[in-house]
Scaffold this motif. Sequence first.
Motif, mmCIF file in Angstrom:
data_model
loop_
_atom_site.group_PDB
_atom_site.id
_atom_site.type_symbol
_atom_site.label_atom_id
_atom_site.label_comp_id
_atom_site.label_asym_id
_atom_site.label_seq_id
_atom_site.Cartn_x
_atom_site.Cartn_y
_atom_site.Cartn_z
ATOM 1 N N THR A 8 -3.274 -1.460 -3.811
ATOM 2 C CA THR A 8 -1.892 -1.892 -3.628
ATOM 3 C C THR A 8 -1.120 -1.789 -4.939
ATOM 4 O O THR A 8 -1.705 -1.832 -6.026
ATOM 5 C CB THR A 8 -1.822 -3.346 -3.134
ATOM 6 O OG1 THR A 8 -2.538 -4.197 -4.052
ATOM 7 C CG2 THR A 8 -2.399 -3.481 -1.742
ATOM 8 N N TYR A 9 0.193 -1.668 -4.798
ATOM 9 C CA TYR A 9 1.109 -1.644 -5.939
ATOM 10 C C TYR A 9 1.923 -2.942 -5.966
ATOM 11 O O TYR A 9 2.281 -3.478 -4.918
ATOM 12 C CB TYR A 9 2.070 -0.462 -5.837
ATOM 13 C CG TYR A 9 1.399 0.880 -5.952
ATOM 14 C CD1 TYR A 9 1.221 1.491 -7.194
ATOM 15 C CD2 TYR A 9 0.943 1.546 -4.814
ATOM 16 C CE1 TYR A 9 0.605 2.733 -7.295
ATOM 17 C CE2 TYR A 9 0.323 2.785 -4.903
ATOM 18 C CZ TYR A 9 0.153 3.369 -6.147
ATOM 19 O OH TYR A 9 -0.455 4.594 -6.253
ATOM 20 N N ALA A 10 2.225 -3.405 -7.180
ATOM 21 C CA ALA A 10 3.052 -4.597 -7.377
ATOM 22 C C ALA A 10 3.825 -4.425 -8.681
ATOM 23 O O ALA A 10 3.473 -3.582 -9.515
ATOM 24 C CB ALA A 10 2.181 -5.853 -7.439
ATOM 25 N N LEU A 55 6.342 11.026 -3.872
ATOM 26 C CA LEU A 55 6.147 9.586 -3.931
ATOM 27 C C LEU A 55 4.938 9.246 -4.788
ATOM 28 O O LEU A 55 4.994 8.336 -5.634
ATOM 29 C CB LEU A 55 5.969 9.013 -2.524
ATOM 30 C CG LEU A 55 5.684 7.507 -2.446
ATOM 31 C CD1 LEU A 55 6.843 6.694 -3.008
ATOM 32 C CD2 LEU A 55 5.392 7.082 -0.993
ATOM 33 N N TYR A 56 3.844 9.973 -4.615
ATOM 34 C CA TYR A 56 2.640 9.706 -5.402
ATOM 35 C C TYR A 56 2.905 9.915 -6.887
ATOM 36 O O TYR A 56 2.495 9.104 -7.725
ATOM 37 C CB TYR A 56 1.504 10.610 -4.934
ATOM 38 C CG TYR A 56 0.218 10.386 -5.696
ATOM 39 C CD1 TYR A 56 -0.599 9.298 -5.417
ATOM 40 C CD2 TYR A 56 -0.178 11.261 -6.713
ATOM 41 C CE1 TYR A 56 -1.773 9.077 -6.119
ATOM 42 C CE2 TYR A 56 -1.345 11.048 -7.429
ATOM 43 C CZ TYR A 56 -2.138 9.958 -7.129
ATOM 44 O OH TYR A 56 -3.295 9.737 -7.838
ATOM 45 N N ALA A 88 5.793 5.443 4.659
ATOM 46 C CA ALA A 88 6.407 5.322 5.993
ATOM 47 C C ALA A 88 7.894 4.997 5.911
ATOM 48 O O ALA A 88 8.638 5.253 6.868
ATOM 49 C CB ALA A 88 5.691 4.248 6.802
ATOM 50 N N GLU A 89 8.334 4.454 4.767
ATOM 51 C CA GLU A 89 9.728 4.006 4.652
ATOM 52 C C GLU A 89 10.572 4.846 3.714
ATOM 53 O O GLU A 89 11.762 4.585 3.560
ATOM 54 C CB GLU A 89 9.752 2.547 4.174
ATOM 55 C CG GLU A 89 9.090 1.576 5.127
ATOM 56 C CD GLU A 89 9.050 0.162 4.582
ATOM 57 O OE1 GLU A 89 9.540 -0.041 3.443
ATOM 58 O OE2 GLU A 89 8.546 -0.736 5.279
ATOM 59 N N ARG A 108 0.820 -1.207 0.000
ATOM 60 C CA ARG A 108 0.000 0.000 0.000
ATOM 61 C C ARG A 108 0.856 1.261 0.000
ATOM 62 O O ARG A 108 2.017 1.249 0.421
ATOM 63 C CB ARG A 108 -0.918 0.010 1.231
ATOM 64 C CG ARG A 108 -2.039 -1.020 1.181
ATOM 65 C CD ARG A 108 -2.876 -0.963 2.446
ATOM 66 N NE ARG A 108 -4.015 -1.861 2.370
ATOM 67 C CZ ARG A 108 -5.209 -1.522 1.872
ATOM 68 N NH1 ARG A 108 -5.403 -0.292 1.423
ATOM 69 N NH2 ARG A 108 -6.191 -2.395 1.834
ATOM 70 N N PHE A 109 0.243 2.352 -0.439
ATOM 71 C CA PHE A 109 0.927 3.644 -0.481
ATOM 72 C C PHE A 109 1.425 4.038 0.905
ATOM 73 O O PHE A 109 2.547 4.536 1.060
ATOM 74 C CB PHE A 109 -0.029 4.712 -1.025
ATOM 75 C CG PHE A 109 0.568 6.088 -1.080
ATOM 76 C CD1 PHE A 109 1.320 6.498 -2.175
ATOM 77 C CD2 PHE A 109 0.388 6.979 -0.026
ATOM 78 C CE1 PHE A 109 1.884 7.765 -2.217
ATOM 79 C CE2 PHE A 109 0.938 8.248 -0.065
ATOM 80 C CZ PHE A 109 1.694 8.650 -1.167
ATOM 81 N N SER A 110 0.602 3.804 1.919
ATOM 82 C CA SER A 110 0.979 4.210 3.276
ATOM 83 C C SER A 110 2.238 3.499 3.754
ATOM 84 O O SER A 110 3.065 4.087 4.475
ATOM 85 C CB SER A 110 -0.173 3.941 4.247
ATOM 86 O OG SER A 110 -0.533 2.561 4.230
#
Length: 263
Positions: free
Chosen positions: A69-71, A48-49, A39-40, A33-35
């Motif tokens: 989610t991203y993959a 980032l977006y 956070a990292e 997830r984006f969150s």
Amino acid sequence: MNSQVRQQGGADGTVGKALEVLDQVADKGRPVRFSELLAETSHPKATLYRLLQTLTNQGMLAYDEDRQTYAPGLRLVRLAHSAWRQSSLAPVARPYLTALAQKVGETIHLAQLDRGQVLYVDKMNAAEPIEMFSQAGKVGPGYCTGVGKAMMAFLDADDRQDAINRQAYFAHTPNTLTTPDALAAELDRIKAEGVSYDREEHEPGIICIAAPILSSTGRVIGALSITTSTSRQSFDGLEQHRAALLRTAQDIAGAAESWQFPT
């Protein structure tokens, strides 16, 4: 590759930042997830977006709207397969790995060196597989793996020192070498003997014997290992496979002579 890309991201501008984010997603080994990424990362939320949107638009990432989610995307998968065929030793070595695995009945690893770290490019499981860290496509430490030490030992002096300097020296087990001096001494022994060992240095219970794959000019192009567990095999048992291991490494090197290795 991961840490190096992150360290160079600022110096390489937008491309470096995008690769950093791509690496971050790939490192998760699952949709993220984006969150979690926010956070990292050191990037501001808007940056980032924007990077994620660009990577998604270009097919390098895939976004699941339902799960948010991203993959890794299909374009990245195609590029990975192309790299495997063109820049990896794996296609050349595959038949030799298969033959060696059938002969010794143990797990066979094929690896190449990437900035002092080990990139596993192929793996042939034993008839009775053992659970372990290494998988094709994974990056592992150089200082505490048989293949990593085998490759570093045969680098020229400057490249060897550079590889030694890049290691983390985290103590994965009580047997891990945790200082540059200890690793340098081990590499000298390996070069004199022609093979290296993983003495439960990366994972408890996992041992191996490894050999470098060298070009006709002595350049390191990869490494090969026979890996097992202490519950199945002893070092004396692994030593009995030394001749087959070295012969296979030489056969792969010979078959790869016409291949244009990346420098």
